[in-house]
Design an enzyme around this catalytic site. Structure first.
Site, PDB file in Angstrom:
ATOM      1  N   HIS A   1      38.792  45.194  37.703  1.00 33.47           N
ATOM      2  CA  HIS A   1      38.288  44.529  38.906  1.00 33.47           C
ATOM      3  C   HIS A   1      36.844  44.928  39.213  1.00 33.47           C
ATOM      4  CE1 HIS A   1      38.850  42.145  42.465  1.00 33.47           C
ATOM      5  NE2 HIS A   1      38.538  43.147  43.271  1.00 33.47           N
TER       6      HIS A   1
ATOM      7  N   SER B   1      34.862  39.799  44.403  1.00 32.37           N
ATOM      8  CA  SER B   1      36.126  39.932  45.114  1.00 32.37           C
ATOM      9  C   SER B   1      36.044  39.240  46.470  1.00 32.37           C
ATOM     10  CB  SER B   1      36.496  41.415  45.217  1.00 32.37           C
ATOM     11  OG  SER B   1      37.830  41.588  45.604  1.00 32.37           O
TER      12      SER B   1
ATOM     13  N   ASP C   1      41.464  42.653  34.841  1.00 32.46           N
ATOM     14  CA  ASP C   1      41.442  42.685  36.301  1.00 32.46           C
ATOM     15  C   ASP C   1      42.857  42.514  36.845  1.00 32.46           C
ATOM     16  OD1 ASP C   1      40.983  42.355  39.021  1.00 32.46           O
ATOM     17  OD2 ASP C   1      39.261  41.031  38.747  1.00 32.46           O
TER      18      ASP C   1
END
Length: 265
Positions: free
Chosen positions: A244, A95, A216
């Protein structure tokens, strides 16, 4: 836990194992210790030394007031690599951590041996921009959501339907996120990861692998694939049945993809 001062910020870090260094860079709002649940043990078994750390805004690292920038986060991480004399090292980021890794590969390629970029994107679409702005609006309001609300809503955003529909599994994650509460990382809400960076990513010269997760919601697979397309000679691995937080949902598949790629370099 040890400490180093990098870019004027005291960062808490841990360096364990033996072998070539792998620096793991966590995403927003999360502690570096999340890596120790699954990724650092697998990397140690594969013969690597790991470095985990808490980004600025995550205690016990410094939590300076104000809004943080991507440049801040990149400079902190570069300073950590240099302070530990760890470069060139492998980078594994997820991320926001993946975006930081991309920027280091772009700006300081001599510090990077290879990079694995999980749950990443090179731009934001309308929905992702709205979600980011929602976090900022909440930040500006001064309202602190109780863990009994923020925990379940985070689980709903971060995990796949496969996990959400498995009551024995999701009950554990509901407990974890409710108990963990707020990490105090509100400054990270202002890090801009929404600008279209594809023209910059095409200048990266270090070996990269992008890992996307089919479910995600934050960094959907098609946006991750754009990162892989932009970086020269970057390959792409998509892992099924993960959201995610795919490194927690599908650790065996994630670890295999990381170790196999790092072994090439």
């Amino acid at each position: 836990m040890r400490y180093v001062t990098a870019n004027g910020i005291r960062l808490a870090y841990d360096r364990t194992g033996d072998g070539d260094d792998v620096l793991l860079i966590m995403g927003s709002g999360a502690s570096g210790r999340v890596w120790t649940a699954h990724q650092t043990p697998a990397l140690h078994r594969a013969g690597y030394r790991t470095i985990t750390f808490d980004n600025r805004g995550i205690a016990p690292s410094d939590v300076p007031p104000g809004r943080y920038s991507l440049d801040d986060m990149v400079a902190d991480t570069v300073g950590l690599i240099e302070a530990l004399d760890a470069g060139p090292c492998h980078l594994v980021g997820t991320s926001l951590g993946a975006v930081i890794a991309e920027e280091i590969a772009l700006r300081r390629p001599e510090l990077v041996r290879s990079a694995v970029l999980m749950a990443t994107r090179s731009r934001s679409d309308l929905v992702r921009r709205a979600l980011n702005r929602a976090d900022q609006v909440l930040n500006e309001s001064g309202v602190q959501l109780p863990p009994g609300y923020s925990g379940p809503t985070t689980v709903l955003q971060m995990f796949s339907p496969r996990t959400l529909n498995d009551e024995s599994t999701v009950s554990l994650w509901l407990d974890v996120f409710e108990l963990s509460g707020d990490n105090g990382s509100s400054g990270q809400d202002w890090v801009d990861v929404g600008a279209d960076r594809r023209d910059l990513l095409c200048r990266i010269t270090v070996p990269c692998r992008v890992i996307t997760f089919t479910d995600d919601l934050i960094c959907p697979p098609h946006l991750g694939a754009e990162v892989a397309d932009a970086i020269p000679d970057c390959d792409l691995v998509e892992i099924d049945g993960a959201g995610h937080l795919g490194n927690l949902e599908r650790p065996d598949e994630v670890n295999a993809a990381i170790v196999e790629f790092l072994g090439k370099f």
